[in-house]
Motif scaffolding. Structure first.
Motif, PDB file in Angstrom:
ATOM      1  N   PHE A   1      15.671 -37.065 -17.355  1.00 30.55           N
ATOM      2  CA  PHE A   1      14.907 -35.833 -17.114  1.00 30.55           C
ATOM      3  C   PHE A   1      15.623 -34.622 -17.714  1.00 30.55           C
ATOM      4  CE2 PHE A   1      13.785 -32.030 -14.770  1.00 30.55           C
ATOM      5  CZ  PHE A   1      12.388 -32.068 -14.788  1.00 30.55           C
TER       6      PHE A   1
ATOM      7  N   THR B   1      15.845 -34.653 -21.555  1.00 30.18           N
ATOM      8  CA  THR B   1      14.557 -34.276 -22.171  1.00 30.18           C
ATOM      9  C   THR B   1      14.404 -32.767 -22.142  1.00 30.18           C
ATOM     10  OG1 THR B   1      13.653 -36.306 -21.237  1.00 30.18           O
ATOM     11  CG2 THR B   1      12.062 -34.753 -22.149  1.00 30.18           C
ATOM     12  N   TRP B   2      14.723 -32.190 -20.978  1.00 28.91           N
ATOM     13  CA  TRP B   2      14.630 -30.729 -20.807  1.00 28.91           C
ATOM     14  C   TRP B   2      15.557 -30.015 -21.803  1.00 28.91           C
ATOM     15  CZ3 TRP B   2      16.481 -27.660 -15.830  1.00 28.91           C
ATOM     16  CH2 TRP B   2      16.053 -26.328 -15.938  1.00 28.91           C
TER      17      TRP B   2
ATOM     18  N   LEU C   1      14.267 -30.308 -25.427  1.00 23.76           N
ATOM     19  CA  LEU C   1      13.092 -29.435 -25.627  1.00 23.76           C
ATOM     20  C   LEU C   1      13.466 -27.949 -25.648  1.00 23.76           C
ATOM     21  CD1 LEU C   1      10.447 -31.286 -23.429  1.00 23.76           C
ATOM     22  CD2 LEU C   1      10.376 -31.014 -25.896  1.00 23.76           C
ATOM     23  N   GLN C   2      14.557 -27.609 -24.981  1.00 27.20           N
ATOM     24  CA  GLN C   2      15.013 -26.203 -24.956  1.00 27.20           C
ATOM     25  C   GLN C   2      15.486 -25.731 -26.325  1.00 27.20           C
ATOM     26  OE1 GLN C   2      17.957 -25.037 -21.986  1.00 27.20           O
ATOM     27  NE2 GLN C   2      16.918 -26.380 -20.554  1.00 27.20           N
TER      28      GLN C   2
ATOM     29  N   TRP D   1      10.117 -22.124 -28.432  1.00 27.69           N
ATOM     30  CA  TRP D   1       8.706 -22.144 -28.014  1.00 27.69           C
ATOM     31  C   TRP D   1       8.094 -20.749 -28.005  1.00 27.69           C
ATOM     32  CZ3 TRP D   1       6.729 -26.819 -28.050  1.00 27.69           C
ATOM     33  CH2 TRP D   1       7.564 -27.911 -27.778  1.00 27.69           C
TER      34      TRP D   1
ATOM     35  N   MET E   1      10.490 -50.222 -17.926  1.00 24.82           N
ATOM     36  CA  MET E   1      10.189 -49.293 -16.825  1.00 24.82           C
ATOM     37  C   MET E   1       9.293 -49.931 -15.757  1.00 24.82           C
ATOM     38  SD  MET E   1      11.591 -46.365 -16.840  1.00 24.82           S
ATOM     39  CE  MET E   1      12.540 -45.310 -17.867  1.00 24.82           C
TER      40      MET E   1
ATOM     41  N   VAL F   1      10.339 -32.070  -8.840  1.00 28.52           N
ATOM     42  CA  VAL F   1      10.077 -31.598 -10.212  1.00 28.52           C
ATOM     43  C   VAL F   1       8.936 -30.573 -10.203  1.00 28.52           C
ATOM     44  CG1 VAL F   1       9.316 -32.346 -12.511  1.00 28.52           C
ATOM     45  CG2 VAL F   1      10.892 -33.767 -11.217  1.00 28.52           C
TER      46      VAL F   1
ATOM     47  N   PHE G   1       9.624 -27.129  -8.236  1.00 30.49           N
ATOM     48  CA  PHE G   1      10.474 -26.220  -9.008  1.00 30.49           C
ATOM     49  C   PHE G   1       9.646 -25.511 -10.078  1.00 30.49           C
ATOM     50  CE2 PHE G   1      13.908 -25.222 -12.100  1.00 30.49           C
ATOM     51  CZ  PHE G   1      14.700 -24.474 -11.251  1.00 30.49           C
TER      52      PHE G   1
ATOM     53  N   HIS H   1      13.459 -21.909 -21.883  1.00 28.23           N
ATOM     54  CA  HIS H   1      13.869 -22.800 -20.781  1.00 28.23           C
ATOM     55  C   HIS H   1      12.659 -23.180 -19.929  1.00 28.23           C
ATOM     56  CE1 HIS H   1      17.986 -22.029 -21.693  1.00 28.23           C
ATOM     57  NE2 HIS H   1      17.882 -20.734 -21.454  1.00 28.23           N
TER      58      HIS H   1
ATOM     59  N   ILE I   1       9.347 -23.006 -20.748  1.00 33.08           N
ATOM     60  CA  ILE I   1       8.356 -23.826 -21.463  1.00 33.08           C
ATOM     61  C   ILE I   1       8.867 -25.263 -21.602  1.00 33.08           C
ATOM     62  CG2 ILE I   1       7.008 -24.086 -23.608  1.00 33.08           C
ATOM     63  CD1 ILE I   1       7.206 -20.969 -23.854  1.00 33.08           C
ATOM     64  N   ALA I   2      10.172 -25.393 -21.941  1.00 33.15           N
ATOM     65  CA  ALA I   2      10.760 -26.736 -22.079  1.00 33.15           C
ATOM     66  C   ALA I   2      10.680 -27.482 -20.744  1.00 33.15           C
ATOM     67  CB  ALA I   2      12.206 -26.617 -22.531  1.00 33.15           C
ATOM     68  N   TYR I   3      10.932 -26.769 -19.632  1.00 33.76           N
ATOM     69  CA  TYR I   3      10.875 -27.412 -18.312  1.00 33.76           C
ATOM     70  C   TYR I   3       9.458 -27.901 -18.025  1.00 33.76           C
ATOM     71  CZ  TYR I   3      11.357 -28.425 -13.401  1.00 33.76           C
ATOM     72  OH  TYR I   3      11.356 -29.088 -12.202  1.00 33.76           O
TER      73      TYR I   3
ATOM     74  N   ILE J   1       7.072 -28.612 -20.114  1.00 35.76           N
ATOM     75  CA  ILE J   1       6.700 -29.762 -20.973  1.00 35.76           C
ATOM     76  C   ILE J   1       7.346 -31.041 -20.435  1.00 35.76           C
ATOM     77  CG2 ILE J   1       6.853 -30.756 -23.306  1.00 35.76           C
ATOM     78  CD1 ILE J   1       6.668 -27.836 -24.388  1.00 35.76           C
ATOM     79  N   THR J   2       8.629 -30.926 -20.034  1.00 38.84           N
ATOM     80  CA  THR J   2       9.321 -32.093 -19.451  1.00 38.84           C
ATOM     81  C   THR J   2       8.586 -32.571 -18.200  1.00 38.84           C
ATOM     82  OG1 THR J   2      11.369 -31.060 -20.208  1.00 38.84           O
ATOM     83  CG2 THR J   2      11.606 -32.940 -18.756  1.00 38.84           C
ATOM     84  N   ALA J   3       8.226 -31.600 -17.351  1.00 43.01           N
ATOM     85  CA  ALA J   3       7.519 -31.934 -16.103  1.00 43.01           C
ATOM     86  C   ALA J   3       6.180 -32.611 -16.420  1.00 43.01           C
ATOM     87  CB  ALA J   3       7.304 -30.690 -15.265  1.00 43.01           C
TER      88      ALA J   3
ATOM     89  N   ILE K   1       5.436 -34.328 -19.162  1.00 44.62           N
ATOM     90  CA  ILE K   1       5.727 -35.683 -19.699  1.00 44.62           C
ATOM     91  C   ILE K   1       5.977 -36.654 -18.545  1.00 44.62           C
ATOM     92  CG2 ILE K   1       7.411 -37.068 -21.019  1.00 44.62           C
ATOM     93  CD1 ILE K   1       7.748 -34.579 -22.877  1.00 44.62           C
ATOM     94  N   PHE K   2       6.826 -36.227 -17.589  1.00 44.40           N
ATOM     95  CA  PHE K   2       7.158 -37.099 -16.455  1.00 44.40           C
ATOM     96  C   PHE K   2       5.939 -37.345 -15.560  1.00 44.40           C
ATOM     97  CE2 PHE K   2      11.644 -38.354 -16.095  1.00 44.40           C
ATOM     98  CZ  PHE K   2      12.103 -37.817 -17.286  1.00 44.40           C
TER      99      PHE K   2
END
Lengths: 266, 143
Positions: free
Chosen positions: A15, A18-19, A22-23, A27, B1, B75, B78, B96, B98-100, B102-104, B106-107
């Motif tokens: 997790f 990935t974060w 992507l950072q 963006w 998985m 997740v 937050f 930070h 936007i990346a979070y 996108i990660t969220a 994806i998960f």
């Protein structure tokens, strides 16, 4: 049990990595977030200032404008703030008020200059308002008070002039959240210190108008929209007590006196 | 998985339906309660409570569904509060953030797909065990 911990940790690592990956992508630039925000602010500022200009009497005296400009320029230069991002206008009005608008515009009422005994007191209020601009408080306040959809409809021209007037009123006569005010005060102390202006004058200004007689309270818009001025003065003193600030005046005494004289007579 | 294994016994028709429903429950709640991350956890939790005296197969899958929802709660919560602080407070949209998000996404999407797949397989009576959650469920849920 070890297998479960290992698998759990691996999921957490997956997790966060990935974060992290992507950072690395910019963006904000790709999605043009900054440009969209700036365009909205520019349009809002244009509409609001047009409304204020038609209802208020703008001071265009070159000495008044140049003197205020010298104060703002020093604050900006000593604090790495892009000077061209801060615009300002002086309004001839007895109210002791100054407020920040979208797109970095400062509106200063002549009553504030009259009420400031020293240039450092005026600089303190200017720093406080610049802090609101730099900390992006203005748009936050508008989104909270007016709503994002209404703001967008104002900028796209689908809402009438009444709403623009109402928005201008929100900016000029309502306060920010207590937390945002404190944040702006603390930032103002930082700006003043770096600009070699003693923050104690700003605190003194707050004390002074807090203790002003009730009959002149009707003119103290800046104070009525910024509650607990005594408390604020205390934490300004508290934040600045450890810094030994060399006070270097921006304007010569005669310029400051001339400025006061000019705004008093208008 | 995701791993298909054989369960210790062959589940009956009524068991596969209930076990499959535990995943469907979290899916429906996920769609309904999208802005509030706690909704899907609560829905799965109530489904788990109502089936805690069910057969081992049903309990096992209810537990796996609940555990997966529980971790997504952190997740999503937050991300939810970060968004709230951007809209109502002085936070700004950053790389930070936007990346979070996108990660969220994806998960969440992976979990969503895995949930649909597991719901279908469980309905057929096939035992599906997820990475980490499966092992954790084995630890908590005993026959």
């Amino acid at each position: 049990m070890k297998k479960i911990i290992f698998q759990g940790l691996l999921l957490i690592v997956l997790f966060f990595s990935t974060w992290f990956v992507l950072q690395q992508i910019n963006w904000v630039t790709i999605l043009r977030i900054k440009q969209t925000t700036e365009k909205t602010e520019e349009k809002l500022d244009e509409l609001l200032w047009e409304t204020i200009k038609t209802t208020e009497d703008e001071n265009t005296n070159q000495l008044v404008l140049k003197s205020v400009d010298s104060l703002i320029t020093k604050i900006c230069n000593y604090n790495d703030i892009e000077r061209s991002k801060i615009k300002f206008n002086v309004i001839n009005k007895n109210e002791i008020n100054a407020f920040a608008m979208p797109n970095g515009r400062l509106v200063i009422y002549s009553g504030l200059i009259t009420a400031s005994e020293k240039q450092e007191e005026l600089a303190g209020v200017l720093c406080h308002e610049i802090a609101h601009i730099q900390l992006n408080h203005v748009m936050k306040k508008l989104i909270k008070e007016i709503g994002l959809s209404t703001l967008i409809s104002i900028t796209t021209g689908t809402k009438g002039s009444e709403l623009i007037k109402e928005t201008a009123k929100v900016l000029s006569s309502t306060s920010f959240d207590r937390g945002l005010e404190k944040e702006a005060d603390i930032k103002a102390v930082e700006y003043l210190t770096k600009a070699e202006i003693n923050p104690e004058h700003f605190a003194h200004f707050l004390y002074k108008i807090n203790e002003s007689e009730s009959e002149i309270m009707k003119y103290l818009t800046w104070i009525s929209t910024h509650p607990d001025s005594k408390k604020r003065a205390e934490y300004i003193i508290d934040h600045s007590k450890n810094n030994k600030v060399k006070n270097v005046p921006v304007l010569k005494d005669e310029t400051w006196n001339k400025l006061k004289e000019l705004v008093e007579n208008q | 998985m995701i791993q298909k294994t054989t369960f210790i016994y062959k589940p009956g028709e009524h068991e596969t339906e209930k076990a499959s429903n535990s995943y469907l429950m979290s899916l429906i709640a996920f769609i309904v309660g999208l802005p509030l991350p706690i909704i899907n956890l609560l829905a799965t939790f109530f489904f788990y409570i109502s089936n805690r005296k069910g057969t081992y197969f049903v309990r096992w899958h209810c537990t796996q569904a609940l555990l997966s929802q529980f971790s997504m709660l952190f997740v999503n919560s937050f991300g939810f509060w970060w968004t709230v602080s951007i809209i109502f407070y002085s936070e700004t949209i950053t790389n930070h953030y936007i990346a979070y998000m996108i990660t969220a996404i994806i998960f969440n999407l992976s979990e969503f797909i895995a949930t649909i797949y597991t719901a279908i397989q469980t309905r057929k009576g096939i035992h599906v065990q997820w990475w980490f959650y499966g092992s954790l469920t084995h630890l908590i849920c005993k026959p």
